[in-house]
Structures are given as structure tokens and as C-alpha cells.
Design a protein around this motif. Structure first.
Motif, short mmCIF file in Angstrom:
data_model
loop_
_atom_site.label_atom_id
_atom_site.label_comp_id
_atom_site.label_asym_id
_atom_site.label_seq_id
_atom_site.Cartn_x
_atom_site.Cartn_y
_atom_site.Cartn_z
N ASP A 152 0.96 -1.16 -0.22
CA ASP A 152 -0.04 0.05 0.05
C ASP A 152 0.95 1.10 -0.14
O ASP A 152 2.03 1.33 0.31
CB ASP A 152 -1.03 0.08 1.33
CG ASP A 152 -2.18 -0.95 0.89
OD1 ASP A 152 -2.66 -0.90 0.11
OD2 ASP A 152 -2.13 -1.80 1.99
N ASP A 153 0.25 2.34 -0.41
CA ASP A 153 0.97 3.69 -0.33
C ASP A 153 0.49 4.24 0.90
O ASP A 153 0.85 5.69 0.76
CB ASP A 153 0.52 4.37 -1.73
CG ASP A 153 -0.79 4.86 -1.74
OD1 ASP A 153 -1.55 4.14 -1.01
OD2 ASP A 153 -1.06 5.51 -2.93
N ARG A 154 0.09 3.90 1.83
CA ARG A 154 -0.21 4.54 3.13
C ARG A 154 -0.19 3.53 4.31
O ARG A 154 -0.07 2.38 3.93
CB ARG A 154 -1.35 5.00 3.01
CG ARG A 154 -2.57 3.95 2.87
CD ARG A 154 -3.98 4.26 2.45
NE ARG A 154 -3.83 4.92 1.13
CZ ARG A 154 -4.49 4.86 -0.14
NH1 ARG A 154 -5.58 3.94 -0.03
NH2 ARG A 154 -4.24 5.38 -1.04
N TYR A 166 4.63 5.34 -4.21
CA TYR A 166 3.37 6.20 -4.57
C TYR A 166 2.47 5.34 -5.22
O TYR A 166 2.76 3.92 -5.20
CB TYR A 166 4.06 7.08 -6.09
CG TYR A 166 5.10 8.20 -5.14
CD1 TYR A 166 4.61 9.33 -4.59
CD2 TYR A 166 6.31 8.04 -5.63
CE1 TYR A 166 5.49 10.22 -4.28
CE2 TYR A 166 7.44 9.10 -5.07
CZ TYR A 166 6.73 10.02 -4.41
OH TYR A 166 7.53 11.15 -4.02
N THR A 167 1.17 5.71 -5.56
CA THR A 167 0.11 5.01 -5.61
C THR A 167 0.29 4.21 -7.02
O THR A 167 -0.11 3.05 -7.05
CB THR A 167 -1.28 6.17 -6.28
OG1 THR A 167 -1.33 6.87 -4.71
CG2 THR A 167 -2.40 5.28 -6.23
N ASP A 168 1.12 4.60 -7.95
CA ASP A 168 1.25 3.96 -9.19
C ASP A 168 2.50 2.94 -9.15
O ASP A 168 2.80 2.17 -10.23
CB ASP A 168 1.72 4.83 -10.60
CG ASP A 168 2.68 5.88 -10.20
OD1 ASP A 168 3.14 5.87 -9.06
OD2 ASP A 168 3.08 6.30 -11.30
N GLU A 169 2.97 2.78 -7.90
CA GLU A 169 4.08 1.84 -7.71
C GLU A 169 3.71 0.61 -6.79
O GLU A 169 4.51 -0.07 -6.28
CB GLU A 169 5.42 2.63 -7.05
CG GLU A 169 5.96 3.72 -8.03
CD GLU A 169 6.98 4.49 -7.26
OE1 GLU A 169 8.04 4.88 -8.06
OE2 GLU A 169 6.83 4.91 -6.20
N GLN A 170 2.67 0.74 -6.22
CA GLN A 170 2.20 -0.28 -5.48
C GLN A 170 2.12 -1.73 -6.17
O GLN A 170 1.44 -2.20 -6.89
CB GLN A 170 0.65 -0.12 -4.95
CG GLN A 170 0.58 1.28 -4.27
CD GLN A 170 -1.03 1.41 -3.83
OE1 GLN A 170 -1.27 1.15 -2.79
NE2 GLN A 170 -1.64 2.05 -4.88
N LYS A 230 -0.75 -4.76 -7.26
CA LYS A 230 -2.09 -3.81 -7.96
C LYS A 230 -1.43 -3.23 -9.30
O LYS A 230 -0.64 -3.06 -9.55
CB LYS A 230 -2.15 -2.46 -6.85
CG LYS A 230 -2.68 -2.77 -5.52
CD LYS A 230 -2.99 -1.54 -4.59
CE LYS A 230 -3.43 -1.95 -3.06
NZ LYS A 230 -3.48 -0.69 -2.61
N ASN A 231 -2.73 -2.75 -10.06
CA ASN A 231 -2.63 -2.49 -11.30
C ASN A 231 -1.56 -2.99 -12.20
O ASN A 231 -0.98 -2.29 -12.91
CB ASN A 231 -2.35 -0.68 -11.07
CG ASN A 231 -3.10 -0.29 -9.98
OD1 ASN A 231 -4.32 -0.18 -10.35
ND2 ASN A 231 -2.77 0.96 -9.18
N ARG A 291 3.60 2.27 5.97
CA ARG A 291 3.76 2.30 4.75
C ARG A 291 5.09 1.97 4.24
O ARG A 291 6.16 2.01 4.78
CB ARG A 291 3.52 3.81 4.15
CG ARG A 291 3.84 4.18 2.93
CD ARG A 291 3.47 5.75 2.63
NE ARG A 291 3.84 5.86 1.14
CZ ARG A 291 4.71 7.04 0.62
NH1 ARG A 291 5.25 7.54 1.44
NH2 ARG A 291 5.02 7.04 -0.65
#
Length: 126
Positions: A62-64, A89-93, A96-97, A126
Motif C-alpha cells: 500500500d501507499d499509506r 507512490y500510488t502507481d508503484e504499489q 496492484k494495477n 507504509r
């Protein structure tokens, strides 16, 4: 009455029910978030109902910071110690994605492997 096409049937088949930002729909979560926001900058609640023997999400980073609060039932958790991306960061989790977790990470012994029971809390920074 029981609706064979409704959410209860999906749960019985192993599906999870996920409610993001549950603080908007359940007063106890609203109160908790408002109280925590006096000390923490950004607080919200995602809630999961997952049948025994199933998992809602695959392993991921997670990014948090995350607090897991077990409200009912029991759930086994595995946490690995060294994420492939430190402070993502969000796009580095990873997990996911479409970003895969390197296989050596999941082959390693987990740093934490525990069963959470009602009232238990697990904190993952995090």
C-alpha cells in the motif's frame, strides 16, 4: 427471505463484500474517523466481509499506513518485511494495477504471520 441472486449467495460462494469509505454510511466509523483526524492527517475506513477460507485481495503493498481492525470472525495475515518498492507512490504499489510482486518476496518467510481475532489490531506502516 433469502434471495438466491443477492449478495448473501455471492458471500456463500466465496465472494467478498468491500465498502470503501464506509465512514460515510455507518455512524461508528464516522465517529472513529473524526476522532482520529484530530491526530492523523488523512483517515478513512474500508471495510471487508470475507467468508472463512477466502481472501478479499491478493498480496500487495500500500501507499499509506494501514490499521487492520478485526471486528468479527478470524483471519490469517501474512506480512513480508522488505517491500520491493520502499515508500511506494500510488502507481508503484506492487500487487496492484498489473505490477507483479517479485517471486522471491513471496517465497521468503513472512515477517509476521498471525491470526487476528475480534478486537485485534494489526498496524502496517507504509
Amino acid at each position: 427471505s433469502y434471495d438466491i441472486k443477492g449478495p448473501c449467495a455471492a458471500l456463500l460462494d466465496g465472494a467478498s463484500c468491500v465498502v470503501n469509505h464506509a465512514e460515510y454510511i455507518w455512524a461508528p466509523f464516522t465517529k472513529l474517523c473524526l476522532e482520529l483526524r484530530n491526530r492523523l492527517a488523512h483517515v478513512y475506513v474500508n471495510s471487508y466481509i470475507t467468508p472463512p477460507g477466502y481472501q478479499a485481495v491478493r498480496p500487495h503493498a500500500d501507499d499509506r499506513d494501514v490499521f487492520i481492525v478485526q471486528l468479527c470472525g478470524c483471519k490469517c495475515w501474512r506480512v513480508w518485511g522488505t517491500p520491493p518498492v520502499q515508500f511506494p507512490y500510488t502507481d508503484e504499489q506492487v500487487g496492484k494495477n498489473g505490477l507483479e510482486i517479485p517471486s522471491d518476496v513471496l517465497k521468503a518467510k513472512p515477517l509476521i504471520e498471525c491470526v487476528l481475532r475480534p478486537g485485534d489490531v494489526l498496524y502496517m506502516p507504509r
